[in-house]
Motif scaffolding. Structure first.
Motif, PDB file in Angstrom:
ATOM      1  N   HIS A 101       0.967  -1.147  -0.110  1.00  0.00           N
ATOM      2  CA  HIS A 101       0.043   0.109  -0.030  1.00  0.00           C
ATOM      3  C   HIS A 101       0.741   1.351  -0.135  1.00  0.00           C
ATOM      4  N   ALA A 102       1.828   1.312   0.884  1.00  0.00           N
ATOM      5  CA  ALA A 102       2.827   2.412   0.845  1.00  0.00           C
ATOM      6  C   ALA A 102       3.580   2.645  -0.365  1.00  0.00           C
ATOM      7  N   ILE A 103       3.852   1.544  -1.169  1.00  0.00           N
ATOM      8  CA  ILE A 103       4.646   1.748  -2.441  1.00  0.00           C
ATOM      9  C   ILE A 103       3.630   2.387  -3.262  1.00  0.00           C
ATOM     10  N   VAL A 104       2.466   1.887  -3.499  1.00  0.00           N
ATOM     11  CA  VAL A 104       1.392   2.409  -4.545  1.00  0.00           C
ATOM     12  C   VAL A 104       1.100   3.983  -3.919  1.00  0.00           C
ATOM     13  N   LYS A 105       0.882   4.163  -2.925  1.00  0.00           N
ATOM     14  CA  LYS A 105       0.712   5.568  -2.338  1.00  0.00           C
ATOM     15  C   LYS A 105       1.678   6.537  -2.941  1.00  0.00           C
ATOM     16  N   VAL A 106       2.973   6.306  -2.591  1.00  0.00           N
ATOM     17  CA  VAL A 106       4.096   6.971  -3.025  1.00  0.00           C
ATOM     18  C   VAL A 106       4.046   7.269  -4.471  1.00  0.00           C
ATOM     19  N   ALA A 107       3.845   6.196  -5.113  1.00  0.00           N
ATOM     20  CA  ALA A 107       3.871   6.230  -6.685  1.00  0.00           C
ATOM     21  C   ALA A 107       2.997   7.147  -7.188  1.00  0.00           C
ATOM     22  N   GLU A 108       1.611   7.193  -6.508  1.00  0.00           N
ATOM     23  CA  GLU A 108       0.458   7.884  -6.790  1.00  0.00           C
ATOM     24  C   GLU A 108       0.852   9.476  -6.571  1.00  0.00           C
ATOM     25  N   GLU A 109       1.484   9.711  -5.234  1.00  0.00           N
ATOM     26  CA  GLU A 109       1.750  11.172  -4.699  1.00  0.00           C
ATOM     27  C   GLU A 109       2.826  11.697  -5.679  1.00  0.00           C
ATOM     28  N   GLU A 110       3.766  10.922  -5.795  1.00  0.00           N
ATOM     29  CA  GLU A 110       5.073  11.391  -6.729  1.00  0.00           C
ATOM     30  C   GLU A 110       4.806  11.432  -8.320  1.00  0.00           C
ATOM     31  N   LYS A 111       3.700  11.029  -8.815  1.00  0.00           N
ATOM     32  CA  LYS A 111       3.381  10.972 -10.046  1.00  0.00           C
ATOM     33  C   LYS A 111       4.536   9.869 -10.899  1.00  0.00           C
ATOM     34  N   ALA A 112       4.852   9.051 -10.356  1.00  0.00           N
ATOM     35  CA  ALA A 112       5.734   8.076 -10.848  1.00  0.00           C
ATOM     36  C   ALA A 112       5.303   7.561 -12.310  1.00  0.00           C
ATOM     37  N   ALA A 113       6.114   7.375 -13.259  1.00  0.00           N
ATOM     38  CA  ALA A 113       6.100   6.674 -14.600  1.00  0.00           C
ATOM     39  C   ALA A 113       5.814   5.357 -14.372  1.00  0.00           C
ATOM     40  N   PHE A 114       6.534   4.632 -13.522  1.00  0.00           N
ATOM     41  CA  PHE A 114       6.485   3.140 -13.229  1.00  0.00           C
ATOM     42  C   PHE A 114       7.040   2.661 -12.001  1.00  0.00           C
ATOM     43  N   ILE A 115       6.785   1.521 -11.500  1.00  0.00           N
ATOM     44  CA  ILE A 115       7.361   0.888 -10.280  1.00  0.00           C
ATOM     45  C   ILE A 115       8.257  -0.197 -10.428  1.00  0.00           C
ATOM     46  N   VAL A 116       9.242  -0.240  -9.945  1.00  0.00           N
ATOM     47  CA  VAL A 116      10.214  -1.444  -9.958  1.00  0.00           C
ATOM     48  C   VAL A 116      10.283  -1.980  -8.566  1.00  0.00           C
ATOM     49  N   THR A 117      10.094  -3.530  -8.440  1.00  0.00           N
ATOM     50  CA  THR A 117       9.997  -4.215  -7.239  1.00  0.00           C
ATOM     51  C   THR A 117      10.805  -5.429  -7.535  1.00  0.00           C
ATOM     52  N   GLY A 118      11.286  -5.961  -6.536  1.00  0.00           N
ATOM     53  CA  GLY A 118      11.790  -7.252  -6.349  1.00  0.00           C
ATOM     54  C   GLY A 118      10.727  -8.385  -6.119  1.00  0.00           C
ATOM     55  N   CYS A 119      11.139  -9.729  -6.187  1.00  0.00           N
ATOM     56  CA  CYS A 119      10.182 -10.741  -5.894  1.00  0.00           C
ATOM     57  C   CYS A 119      10.690 -11.704  -4.928  1.00  0.00           C
ATOM     58  N   ARG A 120      10.361 -11.837  -3.881  1.00  0.00           N
ATOM     59  CA  ARG A 120      10.879 -12.755  -2.847  1.00  0.00           C
ATOM     60  C   ARG A 120      10.943 -14.271  -3.217  1.00  0.00           C
ATOM     61  N   GLY A 121       9.932 -14.484  -4.126  1.00  0.00           N
ATOM     62  CA  GLY A 121       9.619 -15.826  -4.377  1.00  0.00           C
ATOM     63  C   GLY A 121       9.028 -16.857  -3.381  1.00  0.00           C
ATOM     64  N   GLN A 122       8.086 -16.315  -2.704  1.00  0.00           N
ATOM     65  CA  GLN A 122       7.318 -17.210  -1.687  1.00  0.00           C
ATOM     66  C   GLN A 122       6.741 -18.334  -2.394  1.00  0.00           C
ATOM     67  N   GLY A 123       6.624 -19.576  -1.442  1.00  0.00           N
ATOM     68  CA  GLY A 123       6.037 -20.465  -1.961  1.00  0.00           C
ATOM     69  C   GLY A 123       4.325 -20.332  -2.035  1.00  0.00           C
ATOM     70  N   THR A 124       3.572 -20.912  -2.578  1.00  0.00           N
ATOM     71  CA  THR A 124       2.492 -20.796  -3.019  1.00  0.00           C
ATOM     72  C   THR A 124       1.666 -20.793  -1.649  1.00  0.00           C
ATOM     73  N   VAL A 125       1.862 -21.632  -0.749  1.00  0.00           N
ATOM     74  CA  VAL A 125       1.012 -21.615   0.574  1.00  0.00           C
ATOM     75  C   VAL A 125       1.195 -20.221   1.342  1.00  0.00           C
ATOM     76  N   ARG A 126       2.423 -19.890   1.332  1.00  0.00           N
ATOM     77  CA  ARG A 126       2.690 -18.918   2.082  1.00  0.00           C
ATOM     78  C   ARG A 126       2.323 -17.464   1.341  1.00  0.00           C
ATOM     79  N   ARG A 127       2.484 -17.476   0.059  1.00  0.00           N
ATOM     80  CA  ARG A 127       1.968 -16.457  -0.595  1.00  0.00           C
ATOM     81  C   ARG A 127       0.241 -16.184  -0.399  1.00  0.00           C
TER      82      ARG A 127
END
Length: 171
Positions: A106-132
């Motif tokens: 939520h915080a990342i999406v909110k900052v992107a909106e407030e800062e009028k970002a062109a796009f967001i880049v994020t990593g992926c931890r690769g959690q297993g299906t159950v944990r996700r």
């Protein structure tokens, strides 16, 4: 007509993990423009200060132990923020670090909106299906709630040859 100082703003989710570091590396190698303004978003997690293994349901938030744990986590967050500022400087990138509270997605999406970002880049931890499924995924949240494009950088070598074949077996 004078050219704008920053052509576009890019938000990069940074939690201090090697997954986030890889996402920034990917951005620098594949999408970075000299006129970009990069905003690292960090959301410190102060959860361990309010739970204990002996009794996770009741912890006195005013106890010395909890306060010591909170201060330690706060110090760790400050050090990471300083490290992120240095990473921007070392990369020669215009930008800043924003430290936000709350659920990271939520915080990342909110900052992107407030800062009028062109796009967001994020990593992926690769959690297993159950944990996700049980806990949710920050990258899933961002993809589903962002109003701008999202690049989810899956770390090289995240899937091994064995993982690929076990997911694609024919019966």
């Amino acid at each position: 007509m004078a050219e704008a100082l920053h052509e576009r703003t890019v938000v990069v989710a940074m939690d201090g993990s090697h997954f986030a570091a890889y996402a920034f590396e990917w951005y620098m190698e594949n999408a970075h423009r000299k006129t970009d303004h990069v905003i690292f978003v960090h959301t410190p997690e102060f959860q361990s200060a309010f739970t204990t293994s002996s009794n996770p349901e009741f912890v006195d938030p005013t106890s010395n132990l909890v306060m010591d744990m909170y201060r330690a986590e706060e110090k760790k967050a400050r050090e990471l923020i300083q490290s992120l500022r240095q990473r921007l400087k070392d990369a020669g990138v215009s930008g800043k670090v924003r430290c936000e509270s709350g659920f990271p997605g939520h915080a990342i999406v909110k900052v992107a909106e407030e800062e009028k970002a062109a796009f967001i880049v994020t990593g992926c931890r690769g959690q297993g299906t159950v944990r996700r499924t049980l806990m949710g995924s920050v990258s899933d949240y961002i993809v589903h709630h962002s109003h701008v494009p999202v690049v989810v950088c899956r770390h090289k070598g995240h899937y091994t040859k064995h993982d690929f074949h076990s997911h694609h077996k024919k019966n």
